[in-house]
Design a protein around this motif. Structure first.
Motif, PDB file in Angstrom:
ATOM      1  N   ASN A  11       0.854  -1.180   0.000  1.00 35.86           N
ATOM      2  CA  ASN A  11       0.000   0.000   0.000  1.00 35.86           C
ATOM      3  C   ASN A  11       0.885   1.223   0.000  1.00 35.86           C
ATOM      4  N   PRO A  12       0.894   2.111  -0.944  1.00 35.61           N
ATOM      5  CA  PRO A  12       0.006   2.141  -2.093  1.00 35.61           C
ATOM      6  C   PRO A  12       0.439   1.159  -3.171  1.00 35.61           C
ATOM      7  N   ALA A  13      -0.516   0.758  -3.981  1.00 37.21           N
ATOM      8  CA  ALA A  13      -0.242  -0.178  -5.059  1.00 37.21           C
ATOM      9  C   ALA A  13       0.698   0.468  -6.060  1.00 37.21           C
ATOM     10  N   PRO A  14       1.564  -0.294  -6.694  1.00 32.94           N
ATOM     11  CA  PRO A  14       2.529   0.283  -7.621  1.00 32.94           C
ATOM     12  C   PRO A  14       1.901   0.896  -8.864  1.00 32.94           C
ATOM     13  N   MET A  15       0.774   0.370  -9.338  1.00 31.75           N
ATOM     14  CA  MET A  15       0.119   0.932 -10.511  1.00 31.75           C
ATOM     15  C   MET A  15      -1.332   0.492 -10.552  1.00 31.75           C
ATOM     16  N   SER A  16      -2.110   1.162 -11.379  1.00 38.11           N
ATOM     17  CA  SER A  16      -3.529   0.869 -11.475  1.00 38.11           C
ATOM     18  C   SER A  16      -3.828   0.289 -12.843  1.00 38.11           C
ATOM     19  N   GLY A  17      -4.939  -0.432 -12.909  1.00 39.14           N
ATOM     20  CA  GLY A  17      -5.360  -0.997 -14.184  1.00 39.14           C
ATOM     21  C   GLY A  17      -5.938   0.071 -15.090  1.00 39.14           C
ATOM     22  N   PRO A  18      -6.172  -0.241 -16.365  1.00 36.76           N
ATOM     23  CA  PRO A  18      -6.710   0.743 -17.304  1.00 36.76           C
ATOM     24  C   PRO A  18      -8.233   0.835 -17.226  1.00 36.76           C
ATOM     25  N   GLY A  19      -8.765   2.001 -17.571  1.00 38.01           N
ATOM     26  CA  GLY A  19     -10.197   2.215 -17.739  1.00 38.01           C
ATOM     27  C   GLY A  19     -11.040   1.793 -16.556  1.00 38.01           C
ATOM     28  N   ALA A  20     -12.018   0.919 -16.837  1.00 33.36           N
ATOM     29  CA  ALA A  20     -12.968   0.495 -15.812  1.00 33.36           C
ATOM     30  C   ALA A  20     -12.300  -0.303 -14.706  1.00 33.36           C
ATOM     31  N   MET A  21     -11.104  -0.829 -14.957  1.00 39.89           N
ATOM     32  CA  MET A  21     -10.410  -1.613 -13.936  1.00 39.89           C
ATOM     33  C   MET A  21      -9.544  -0.736 -13.035  1.00 39.89           C
ATOM     34  N   SER A  22      -9.523   0.608 -13.280  1.00 40.75           N
ATOM     35  CA  SER A  22      -8.659   1.484 -12.500  1.00 40.75           C
ATOM     36  C   SER A  22      -9.168   1.616 -11.076  1.00 40.75           C
ATOM     37  N   GLN A  23      -8.250   1.741 -10.171  1.00 42.73           N
ATOM     38  CA  GLN A  23      -8.554   1.932  -8.760  1.00 42.73           C
ATOM     39  C   GLN A  23      -7.554   2.917  -8.194  1.00 42.73           C
ATOM     40  N   ARG A  24      -7.923   3.507  -7.069  1.00 43.76           N
ATOM     41  CA  ARG A  24      -7.015   4.439  -6.405  1.00 43.76           C
ATOM     42  C   ARG A  24      -5.743   3.703  -5.998  1.00 43.76           C
ATOM     43  N   THR A  25      -4.624   4.347  -6.172  1.00 46.26           N
ATOM     44  CA  THR A  25      -3.370   3.730  -5.772  1.00 46.26           C
ATOM     45  C   THR A  25      -2.744   4.409  -4.569  1.00 46.26           C
ATOM     46  N   ASP A  26      -3.349   5.501  -4.094  1.00 41.49           N
ATOM     47  CA  ASP A  26      -2.771   6.170  -2.937  1.00 41.49           C
ATOM     48  C   ASP A  26      -3.245   5.560  -1.627  1.00 41.49           C
ATOM     49  N   GLY A  27      -4.242   4.715  -1.688  1.00 42.04           N
ATOM     50  CA  GLY A  27      -4.704   4.016  -0.499  1.00 42.04           C
ATOM     51  C   GLY A  27      -5.442   4.882   0.505  1.00 42.04           C
ATOM     52  N   GLY A  28      -5.697   6.131   0.175  1.00 41.31           N
ATOM     53  CA  GLY A  28      -6.327   7.047   1.123  1.00 41.31           C
ATOM     54  C   GLY A  28      -7.840   6.997   1.070  1.00 41.31           C
ATOM     55  N   PRO A  29      -8.489   7.616   2.070  1.00 42.50           N
ATOM     56  CA  PRO A  29      -9.950   7.669   2.075  1.00 42.50           C
ATOM     57  C   PRO A  29     -10.457   8.628   1.000  1.00 42.50           C
ATOM     58  N   THR A  30     -11.689   8.438   0.617  1.00 42.95           N
ATOM     59  CA  THR A  30     -12.287   9.311  -0.387  1.00 42.95           C
ATOM     60  C   THR A  30     -13.540   9.952   0.172  1.00 42.95           C
ATOM     61  N   GLN A  31     -13.933  11.053  -0.443  1.00 47.18           N
ATOM     62  CA  GLN A  31     -15.179  11.708  -0.058  1.00 47.18           C
ATOM     63  C   GLN A  31     -16.331  11.011  -0.769  1.00 47.18           C
ATOM     64  N   ALA A  32     -17.455  10.941  -0.097  1.00 54.22           N
ATOM     65  CA  ALA A  32     -18.632  10.326  -0.698  1.00 54.22           C
ATOM     66  C   ALA A  32     -19.200  11.246  -1.775  1.00 54.22           C
ATOM     67  N   ALA A  33     -19.695  10.670  -2.845  1.00 57.30           N
ATOM     68  CA  ALA A  33     -20.334  11.457  -3.891  1.00 57.30           C
ATOM     69  C   ALA A  33     -21.630  12.036  -3.355  1.00 57.30           C
ATOM     70  N   GLN A  34     -21.912  13.286  -3.707  1.00 60.19           N
ATOM     71  CA  GLN A  34     -23.127  13.949  -3.230  1.00 60.19           C
ATOM     72  C   GLN A  34     -23.918  14.470  -4.422  1.00 60.19           C
ATOM     73  N   TYR A  35     -25.223  14.223  -4.395  1.00 68.02           N
ATOM     74  CA  TYR A  35     -26.095  14.666  -5.471  1.00 68.02           C
ATOM     75  C   TYR A  35     -26.424  16.136  -5.276  1.00 68.02           C
ATOM     76  N   MET A  36     -26.336  16.924  -6.357  1.00 65.66           N
ATOM     77  CA  MET A  36     -26.670  18.338  -6.289  1.00 65.66           C
ATOM     78  C   MET A  36     -28.015  18.530  -6.963  1.00 65.66           C
ATOM     79  N   SER A  37     -29.009  18.920  -6.202  1.00 65.67           N
ATOM     80  CA  SER A  37     -30.345  19.104  -6.768  1.00 65.67           C
ATOM     81  C   SER A  37     -30.441  20.455  -7.456  1.00 65.67           C
ATOM     82  N   GLY A  38     -31.454  20.604  -8.289  1.00 62.78           N
ATOM     83  CA  GLY A  38     -31.717  21.863  -8.959  1.00 62.78           C
ATOM     84  C   GLY A  38     -31.009  22.029 -10.288  1.00 62.78           C
ATOM     85  N   LEU A  39     -30.288  21.020 -10.734  1.00 60.97           N
ATOM     86  CA  LEU A  39     -29.604  21.115 -12.020  1.00 60.97           C
ATOM     87  C   LEU A  39     -30.573  20.762 -13.141  1.00 60.97           C
TER      88      LEU A  39
END
Length: 152
Positions: A11-39
């Motif tokens: 950790n962190p992983a040496p490299m990530s896969g391409p496209g849909a197989m890509s993943q974070r390699t820094d091993g850190g936490p991420t923020q949750a996606a939030q929906y923005m209404s009114g768009l």
């Protein structure tokens, strides 16, 4: 000798896969996606897809408890006085802080003194005159400023 099979990367992983197989390699936490209404129609879903495809790094100190009493307090601003309210300084001339008229000059404001040649208004007048040297009004303004010693 080591045998084949899956080996968990460090950790962190040496490299990530391409496209849909890509993943974070820094091993850190991420923020949750939030929906923005009114768009407008469809933009909310597009924004959610963007947020989930490239997650934003999380705040590593968000989980720490913060004591509000230990936080420094912002300075308080004086109350706002309306434009039509009576003056709060009846003994001070209206020209206080100006370089003309009664009252103290601009030195009481504690602002840095700009060189005379660094006045943006004078530079603008000079630039206009350079673009149109036949303009008699600009020539007279520059001549007056020169006579007063405000430009060199």
């Amino acid at each position: 000798m080591a045998s084949g099979g899956y080996r968990k990367p460090s950790n962190p992983a040496p490299m990530s896969g391409p496209g849909a197989m890509s993943q974070r390699t820094d091993g850190g936490p991420t923020q949750a996606a939030q929906y923005m209404s009114g768009l407008p129609y469809g933009q909310g879903q597009a924004q959610m897809q963007q947020q989930t495809s490239a997650p934003i790094a999380g705040n590593p100190t968000a989980s720490a408890q913060v004591n509000a009493a230990s936080m420094p307090q912002a300075p308080q601003m004086p109350p706002t006085i309306g434009i039509f309210e009576p003056t709060q300084r009846p003994d001070e001339p209206i020209t206080a802080g100006m370089d003309f008229g009664p009252g103290p000059d601009s030195s009481v404001l504690g602002m840095p003194n700009l060189p005379k040649d660094d006045d943006p208004a004078i530079r603008a007048i000079q630039a206009l005159y350079m673009q149109n040297p036949r303009n008699e009004d600009l020539r007279l303004i520059i001549q007056t400023l020169n006579d007063e010693g405000r430009i060199s």
